[in-house]
Design an enzyme around this catalytic site. Sequence first.
Site, PDB file in Angstrom:
ATOM      1  N   ARG A 125       0.910  -1.276  -0.246  1.00 12.93           N
ATOM      2  CA  ARG A 125      -0.106   0.052   0.157  1.00 12.93           C
ATOM      3  C   ARG A 125       1.037   0.987  -0.001  1.00 12.93           C
ATOM      4  NH1 ARG A 125      -5.399   1.229   3.452  1.00 12.93           N
ATOM      5  NH2 ARG A 125      -6.254  -0.188   1.895  1.00 12.93           N
ATOM      6  N   CYS A 149     -16.561   1.702   0.372  1.00 12.36           N
ATOM      7  CA  CYS A 149     -15.270   0.964   0.784  1.00 12.36           C
ATOM      8  C   CYS A 149     -15.056   0.873   2.329  1.00 12.36           C
ATOM      9  CB  CYS A 149     -14.141   1.321  -0.128  1.00 12.36           C
ATOM     10  SG  CYS A 149     -13.813   2.944   0.112  1.00 12.36           S
TER      11      CYS A 149
HETATM   12  N1   CP Z   1     -11.425  -0.278   2.354  1.00 10.34           N
HETATM   13  C1   CP Z   1     -10.032  -0.253   2.752  1.00 10.34           C
HETATM   14  O1   CP Z   1      -9.372  -0.630   1.935  1.00 10.34           O
HETATM   15  O2   CP Z   1     -10.003  -0.053   4.006  1.00 10.34           O
HETATM   16  P1   CP Z   1      -8.784  -0.029   4.692  1.00 10.34           P
HETATM   17  O3   CP Z   1      -8.198   1.348   4.266  1.00 10.34           O
HETATM   18  O4   CP Z   1      -9.150  -0.153   6.333  1.00 10.34           O
HETATM   19  O5   CP Z   1      -7.888  -1.050   4.432  1.00 10.34           O
HETATM   20  N1  NVA Z   2     -10.031   6.611  -1.506  1.00 17.18           N
HETATM   21  C1  NVA Z   2      -9.604   6.403  -0.108  1.00 17.18           C
HETATM   22  C2  NVA Z   2      -9.820   4.802   0.141  1.00 17.18           C
HETATM   23  C3  NVA Z   2      -9.458   4.252   1.440  1.00 17.18           C
HETATM   24  C4  NVA Z   2      -9.781   2.645   1.506  1.00 17.18           C
HETATM   25  C5  NVA Z   2      -8.241   6.652   0.085  1.00 17.18           C
HETATM   26  O1  NVA Z   2      -7.257   6.572  -0.943  1.00 17.18           O
HETATM   27  O2  NVA Z   2      -7.810   6.978   1.407  1.00 17.18           O
END
Ligand code: CP
Ligand code: NVA
Length: 319
Positions: free
Chosen positions: A112, A274
Amino acid sequence: MTTSVTRTRKDFLSILDLDSADLERCLDLAAQIKADRLLGREAPTADALGGRHVAMLFEKASLRTWTTFEIAVQELGGHVVALQPDIVLGKREAVADIALSLERWLDAIVIRTYSHKQLEQFATAAPMLHVVNALSDDEHPCQALADFLTLREHWGPLAGRTVAYIGDGNNVASSLAHAAAMLGVHLHVASPDGYTLPDAVVQQATGAARHGARLRLFTDPADAVSGVDAVYTDTWTSMGREAEAEVRRGVFAPYQVNEALMSLAKPGALFLHCLPAHRGEEVTAEVFESPASIVFDQAENRLHCQKALLVMLFSTAPA
Ligand code: CP
Ligand code: NVA
Protein backbone atom coordinates in the site's frame (compact mmCIF):
# COMPACT_ATOMS: atom_id res chain seq x y z
CA MET A 1 -13.06 -27.23 -5.06
CA THR A 2 -14.91 -27.18 -8.38
CA THR A 3 -13.77 -23.78 -9.65
CA SER A 4 -10.84 -24.12 -12.05
CA VAL A 5 -7.85 -21.84 -11.66
CA THR A 6 -6.08 -20.45 -14.68
CA ARG A 7 -2.86 -18.59 -15.14
CA THR A 8 -2.97 -14.85 -14.64
CA ARG A 9 -0.22 -12.26 -14.76
CA LYS A 10 2.61 -12.29 -12.22
CA ASP A 11 1.27 -9.17 -10.49
CA PHE A 12 -2.05 -7.61 -9.56
CA LEU A 13 -1.51 -3.86 -9.67
CA SER A 14 -4.75 -3.09 -11.47
CA ILE A 15 -8.05 -4.76 -12.36
CA LEU A 16 -6.72 -4.40 -15.92
CA ASP A 17 -4.07 -7.02 -15.07
CA LEU A 18 -6.89 -9.58 -15.32
CA ASP A 19 -8.86 -10.27 -18.46
CA SER A 20 -12.65 -10.52 -18.18
CA ALA A 21 -12.61 -14.30 -17.95
CA ASP A 22 -10.03 -14.21 -15.13
CA LEU A 23 -12.02 -11.55 -13.32
CA GLU A 24 -15.17 -13.72 -13.48
CA ARG A 25 -13.12 -16.75 -12.39
CA CYS A 26 -11.67 -14.81 -9.46
CA LEU A 27 -15.20 -13.99 -8.25
CA ASP A 28 -16.29 -17.63 -8.74
CA LEU A 29 -13.28 -18.88 -6.82
CA ALA A 30 -13.86 -16.32 -4.05
CA ALA A 31 -17.46 -17.54 -3.67
CA GLN A 32 -16.21 -21.14 -3.48
CA ILE A 33 -13.50 -20.25 -0.95
CA LYS A 34 -16.09 -18.40 1.12
CA ALA A 35 -18.34 -21.48 1.17
CA ASP A 36 -15.37 -23.76 2.00
CA ARG A 37 -14.16 -21.62 4.90
CA LEU A 38 -16.11 -23.65 7.45
CA LEU A 39 -13.94 -26.64 6.50
CA GLY A 40 -10.94 -24.93 8.12
CA ARG A 41 -7.72 -26.89 7.51
CA GLU A 42 -9.75 -29.36 5.43
CA ALA A 43 -10.57 -26.67 2.83
CA PRO A 44 -9.14 -27.53 -0.63
CA THR A 45 -7.05 -24.32 -0.63
CA ALA A 46 -5.76 -24.72 2.97
CA ASP A 47 -2.22 -25.39 1.73
CA ALA A 48 -2.27 -23.38 -1.52
CA LEU A 49 0.55 -21.13 -0.19
CA GLY A 50 2.29 -23.83 1.87
CA GLY A 51 5.93 -22.91 2.48
CA ARG A 52 5.51 -19.48 0.83
CA HIS A 53 6.44 -16.13 2.39
CA VAL A 54 4.30 -13.07 1.68
CA ALA A 55 5.46 -9.65 2.90
CA MET A 56 3.28 -6.67 3.70
CA LEU A 57 4.60 -3.15 3.10
CA PHE A 58 2.05 -0.47 4.03
CA GLU A 59 2.97 3.23 3.87
CA LYS A 60 -0.61 4.32 4.63
CA ALA A 61 -3.10 3.37 7.35
CA SER A 62 -5.28 0.30 6.91
CA LEU A 63 -7.76 -1.73 8.91
CA ARG A 64 -9.50 -3.97 6.37
CA THR A 65 -6.79 -4.55 3.79
CA TRP A 66 -3.99 -5.43 6.20
CA THR A 67 -6.18 -7.65 8.38
CA THR A 68 -7.74 -9.54 5.49
CA PHE A 69 -4.44 -10.12 3.69
CA GLU A 70 -2.82 -11.39 6.88
CA ILE A 71 -5.72 -13.82 7.50
CA ALA A 72 -5.83 -14.78 3.80
CA VAL A 73 -2.16 -15.80 3.70
CA GLN A 74 -2.48 -17.69 6.97
CA GLU A 75 -5.62 -19.56 5.87
CA LEU A 76 -3.87 -20.54 2.63
CA GLY A 77 -1.01 -22.07 4.62
CA GLY A 78 1.53 -19.30 3.93
CA HIS A 79 3.60 -17.11 6.21
CA VAL A 80 3.28 -13.32 6.56
CA VAL A 81 6.32 -11.07 6.94
CA ALA A 82 5.21 -7.69 8.29
CA LEU A 83 7.85 -5.26 7.08
CA GLN A 84 8.85 -2.53 9.50
CA PRO A 85 6.76 0.65 9.08
CA ASP A 86 9.94 2.68 8.46
CA ILE A 87 10.53 0.82 5.16
CA VAL A 88 9.36 3.50 2.72
CA LEU A 89 9.83 2.97 -1.02
CA GLY A 90 12.69 5.11 -2.30
CA LYS A 91 13.50 6.69 1.07
CA ARG A 92 16.40 4.73 2.59
CA GLU A 93 17.29 3.05 -0.69
CA ALA A 94 16.15 2.90 -4.30
CA VAL A 95 12.84 1.16 -5.07
CA ALA A 96 14.63 -1.36 -7.31
CA ASP A 97 17.16 -2.23 -4.59
CA ILE A 98 14.38 -2.98 -2.11
CA ALA A 99 12.61 -5.15 -4.72
CA LEU A 100 15.79 -7.01 -5.70
CA SER A 101 16.61 -7.76 -2.07
CA LEU A 102 13.11 -8.90 -1.13
CA GLU A 103 12.75 -11.23 -4.11
CA ARG A 104 15.70 -13.28 -2.80
CA TRP A 105 13.64 -14.26 0.28
CA LEU A 106 9.97 -13.86 -0.55
CA ASP A 107 7.38 -15.23 -2.97
CA ALA A 108 4.99 -12.26 -2.92
CA ILE A 109 4.53 -8.79 -1.49
CA VAL A 110 1.39 -6.78 -0.78
CA ILE A 111 2.06 -3.03 -1.01
CA ARG A 112 0.00 0.00 0.00
CA THR A 113 1.71 3.14 -1.19
CA TYR A 114 1.24 6.57 -2.77
CA SER A 115 2.79 6.50 -6.24
CA HIS A 116 1.32 3.95 -8.65
CA LYS A 117 4.38 4.45 -10.89
CA GLN A 118 6.68 3.41 -8.04
CA LEU A 119 4.57 0.30 -7.55
CA GLU A 120 4.98 -0.56 -11.24
CA GLN A 121 8.70 0.15 -10.97
CA PHE A 122 8.91 -2.23 -8.00
CA ALA A 123 7.05 -5.02 -9.85
CA THR A 124 9.25 -4.63 -12.93
CA ALA A 125 12.41 -4.70 -10.86
CA ALA A 126 11.49 -8.04 -9.24
CA PRO A 127 10.56 -10.54 -11.96
CA MET A 128 10.47 -13.46 -9.48
CA LEU A 129 8.13 -11.77 -6.99
CA HIS A 130 4.33 -11.53 -7.17
CA VAL A 131 3.33 -7.93 -6.35
CA VAL A 132 -0.17 -6.99 -5.19
CA ASN A 133 -1.52 -3.45 -5.04
CA ALA A 134 -3.17 -2.96 -1.65
CA LEU A 135 -4.07 0.64 -2.71
CA SER A 136 -2.14 3.32 -4.51
CA ASP A 137 -3.10 6.93 -5.17
CA ASP A 138 -4.50 5.78 -8.53
CA GLU A 139 -6.14 2.37 -8.02
CA HIS A 140 -7.60 0.06 -5.38
CA PRO A 141 -8.21 -3.14 -7.33
CA CYS A 142 -8.67 -5.49 -4.34
CA GLN A 143 -11.60 -3.33 -3.25
CA ALA A 144 -13.32 -3.67 -6.63
CA LEU A 145 -13.12 -7.47 -6.44
CA ALA A 146 -14.98 -7.43 -3.13
CA ASP A 147 -17.48 -4.85 -4.39
CA PHE A 148 -18.59 -7.01 -7.29
CA LEU A 149 -18.60 -10.27 -5.33
CA THR A 150 -20.92 -8.51 -2.87
CA LEU A 151 -23.21 -7.19 -5.58
CA ARG A 152 -23.32 -10.60 -7.24
CA GLU A 153 -24.38 -12.17 -3.94
CA HIS A 154 -27.25 -9.72 -3.72
CA TRP A 155 -28.27 -9.66 -7.37
CA GLY A 156 -27.11 -12.82 -9.08
CA PRO A 157 -25.82 -12.01 -12.60
CA LEU A 158 -24.24 -8.56 -12.80
CA ALA A 159 -24.40 -7.76 -16.51
CA GLY A 160 -26.94 -5.09 -17.39
CA ARG A 161 -27.16 -3.63 -13.84
CA THR A 162 -26.35 0.07 -13.22
CA VAL A 163 -24.28 1.47 -10.35
CA ALA A 164 -23.88 5.18 -9.55
CA TYR A 165 -20.63 6.34 -7.92
CA ILE A 166 -21.04 9.74 -6.27
CA GLY A 167 -18.02 11.84 -5.29
CA ASP A 168 -14.28 11.97 -5.84
CA GLY A 169 -12.98 10.32 -9.04
CA ASN A 170 -10.30 8.62 -6.95
CA ASN A 171 -8.52 5.26 -6.67
CA VAL A 172 -11.69 3.42 -5.58
CA ALA A 173 -13.74 4.96 -8.40
CA SER A 174 -11.08 4.05 -10.98
CA SER A 175 -10.91 0.38 -10.04
CA LEU A 176 -14.71 0.28 -9.84
CA ALA A 177 -14.87 1.68 -13.38
CA HIS A 178 -12.41 -0.92 -14.69
CA ALA A 179 -14.24 -3.83 -13.11
CA ALA A 180 -17.74 -2.59 -13.96
CA ALA A 181 -16.81 -2.33 -17.63
CA MET A 182 -15.29 -5.81 -17.72
CA LEU A 183 -18.31 -7.34 -15.95
CA GLY A 184 -20.92 -5.68 -18.15
CA VAL A 185 -22.14 -3.27 -15.46
CA HIS A 186 -23.15 0.27 -16.46
CA LEU A 187 -21.50 2.93 -14.28
CA HIS A 188 -22.63 6.52 -13.68
CA VAL A 189 -19.98 8.71 -12.02
CA ALA A 190 -21.01 12.10 -10.61
CA SER A 191 -18.18 14.38 -9.49
CA PRO A 192 -17.57 18.12 -9.19
CA ASP A 193 -15.39 19.81 -11.80
CA GLY A 194 -11.73 19.18 -11.08
CA TYR A 195 -12.42 15.89 -9.29
CA THR A 196 -13.67 13.76 -12.18
CA LEU A 197 -12.48 10.30 -13.11
CA PRO A 198 -9.12 10.65 -14.96
CA ASP A 199 -9.45 10.63 -18.77
CA ALA A 200 -7.10 7.64 -18.96
CA VAL A 201 -9.44 5.60 -16.76
CA VAL A 202 -12.45 6.58 -18.88
CA GLN A 203 -10.57 5.40 -21.97
CA GLN A 204 -9.42 2.18 -20.31
CA ALA A 205 -12.93 1.37 -19.07
CA THR A 206 -14.42 2.15 -22.46
CA GLY A 207 -11.84 -0.08 -24.15
CA ALA A 208 -12.42 -2.94 -21.69
CA ALA A 209 -16.24 -2.80 -21.83
CA ARG A 210 -18.15 -6.05 -22.35
CA HIS A 211 -21.84 -6.83 -22.78
CA GLY A 212 -22.45 -3.21 -23.86
CA ALA A 213 -21.37 -1.76 -20.49
CA ARG A 214 -21.49 2.02 -20.59
CA LEU A 215 -19.58 4.52 -18.45
CA ARG A 216 -21.31 7.91 -18.15
CA LEU A 217 -19.98 10.99 -16.37
CA PHE A 218 -22.26 13.51 -14.62
CA THR A 219 -21.88 16.62 -12.54
CA ASP A 220 -25.35 16.47 -10.96
CA PRO A 221 -25.63 13.57 -8.48
CA ALA A 222 -29.42 13.47 -8.89
CA ASP A 223 -29.06 12.77 -12.61
CA ALA A 224 -26.47 10.06 -11.96
CA VAL A 225 -28.58 8.26 -9.35
CA SER A 226 -31.88 8.35 -11.23
CA GLY A 227 -33.16 4.76 -11.63
CA VAL A 228 -29.90 2.98 -10.72
CA ASP A 229 -29.61 -0.37 -8.90
CA ALA A 230 -26.93 0.72 -6.42
CA VAL A 231 -25.25 3.87 -5.11
CA TYR A 232 -21.56 3.91 -4.09
CA THR A 233 -19.54 6.62 -2.39
CA ASP A 234 -16.12 7.06 -0.77
CA THR A 235 -14.40 9.63 1.43
CA TRP A 236 -14.10 13.15 0.05
CA THR A 237 -10.46 13.28 1.21
CA SER A 238 -8.27 10.30 0.40
CA MET A 239 -5.11 9.49 2.33
CA GLY A 240 -2.33 11.87 1.31
CA ARG A 241 -4.78 14.71 0.53
CA GLU A 242 -5.42 15.75 4.13
CA ALA A 243 -4.21 19.34 3.53
CA GLU A 244 -7.16 19.78 1.09
CA ALA A 245 -9.80 18.47 3.51
CA GLU A 246 -11.38 21.84 4.32
CA VAL A 247 -11.68 22.87 0.65
CA ARG A 248 -13.01 19.44 -0.28
CA ARG A 249 -15.69 19.55 2.44
CA GLY A 250 -17.10 22.61 0.69
CA VAL A 251 -16.74 21.34 -2.89
CA PHE A 252 -18.30 17.94 -2.17
CA ALA A 253 -21.14 19.06 0.13
CA PRO A 254 -23.75 18.80 -2.69
CA TYR A 255 -22.54 15.22 -3.34
CA GLN A 256 -23.58 13.77 0.01
CA VAL A 257 -25.48 10.48 -0.27
CA ASN A 258 -28.57 11.05 1.84
CA GLU A 259 -32.12 9.70 1.91
CA ALA A 260 -33.32 12.29 -0.62
CA LEU A 261 -30.66 11.17 -3.11
CA MET A 262 -31.25 7.45 -2.45
CA SER A 263 -34.98 7.96 -3.09
CA LEU A 264 -34.16 8.76 -6.74
CA ALA A 265 -32.60 5.33 -7.27
CA LYS A 266 -34.63 2.21 -8.04
CA PRO A 267 -36.75 0.96 -5.13
CA GLY A 268 -34.59 -1.52 -3.22
CA ALA A 269 -31.34 0.03 -4.48
CA LEU A 270 -28.27 -0.93 -2.46
CA PHE A 271 -25.74 1.39 -0.81
CA LEU A 272 -22.00 0.65 -0.96
CA HIS A 273 -18.92 2.23 0.64
CA CYS A 274 -15.36 0.88 0.74
CA LEU A 275 -14.87 2.24 4.29
CA PRO A 276 -13.68 4.03 6.34
CA ALA A 277 -16.84 6.18 6.20
CA HIS A 278 -17.50 9.64 7.59
CA ARG A 279 -21.11 9.91 8.70
CA GLY A 280 -22.46 13.40 8.04
CA GLU A 281 -19.96 13.99 5.21
CA GLU A 282 -20.10 11.74 2.12
CA VAL A 283 -23.00 9.72 3.59
CA THR A 284 -25.61 10.36 6.25
CA ALA A 285 -25.90 8.03 9.24
CA GLU A 286 -29.46 7.20 8.07
CA VAL A 287 -28.29 5.81 4.73
CA PHE A 288 -25.13 4.20 6.13
CA GLU A 289 -27.14 2.34 8.77
CA SER A 290 -30.18 1.59 6.57
CA PRO A 291 -31.18 -1.89 5.33
CA ALA A 292 -29.93 -0.81 1.87
CA SER A 293 -26.37 -0.62 3.19
CA ILE A 294 -24.16 -3.61 2.36
CA VAL A 295 -20.89 -2.03 3.46
CA PHE A 296 -19.92 -4.75 5.96
CA ASP A 297 -20.64 -7.46 3.38
CA GLN A 298 -18.10 -5.65 1.20
CA ALA A 299 -15.64 -5.61 4.11
CA GLU A 300 -16.12 -9.33 4.74
CA ASN A 301 -15.66 -10.17 1.08
CA ARG A 302 -12.25 -8.52 0.98
CA LEU A 303 -10.96 -11.67 2.69
CA HIS A 304 -12.52 -14.21 0.33
CA CYS A 305 -11.56 -12.26 -2.81
CA GLN A 306 -7.95 -11.79 -1.71
CA LYS A 307 -7.65 -15.51 -0.94
CA ALA A 308 -8.93 -16.24 -4.47
CA LEU A 309 -6.54 -13.68 -5.95
CA LEU A 310 -3.52 -15.17 -4.15
CA VAL A 311 -4.47 -18.70 -5.26
CA MET A 312 -4.70 -17.46 -8.85
CA LEU A 313 -1.41 -15.52 -8.69
CA PHE A 314 0.44 -18.47 -7.20
CA SER A 315 -0.85 -20.71 -9.97
CA THR A 316 1.27 -18.47 -12.26
CA ALA A 317 5.00 -19.12 -12.18
CA PRO A 318 6.86 -15.79 -12.25
CA ALA A 319 8.86 -15.15 -15.42
N1 CP B 1 -11.44 -0.27 2.23
C1 CP B 1 -10.17 -0.38 2.67
O1 CP B 1 -9.22 -0.56 1.90
O2 CP B 1 -10.04 -0.26 4.02
P1 CP B 1 -8.65 -0.03 4.79
O3 CP B 1 -8.12 1.30 4.37
O4 CP B 1 -9.03 -0.07 6.26
O5 CP B 1 -7.71 -1.13 4.44
N1 NVA C 1 -10.02 6.66 -1.41
C1 NVA C 1 -9.62 6.23 -0.09
C2 NVA C 1 -9.84 4.77 0.07
C3 NVA C 1 -9.52 4.21 1.44
C4 NVA C 1 -9.73 2.73 1.51
C5 NVA C 1 -8.17 6.61 0.18
O1 NVA C 1 -7.34 6.45 -0.74
O2 NVA C 1 -7.87 7.07 1.27
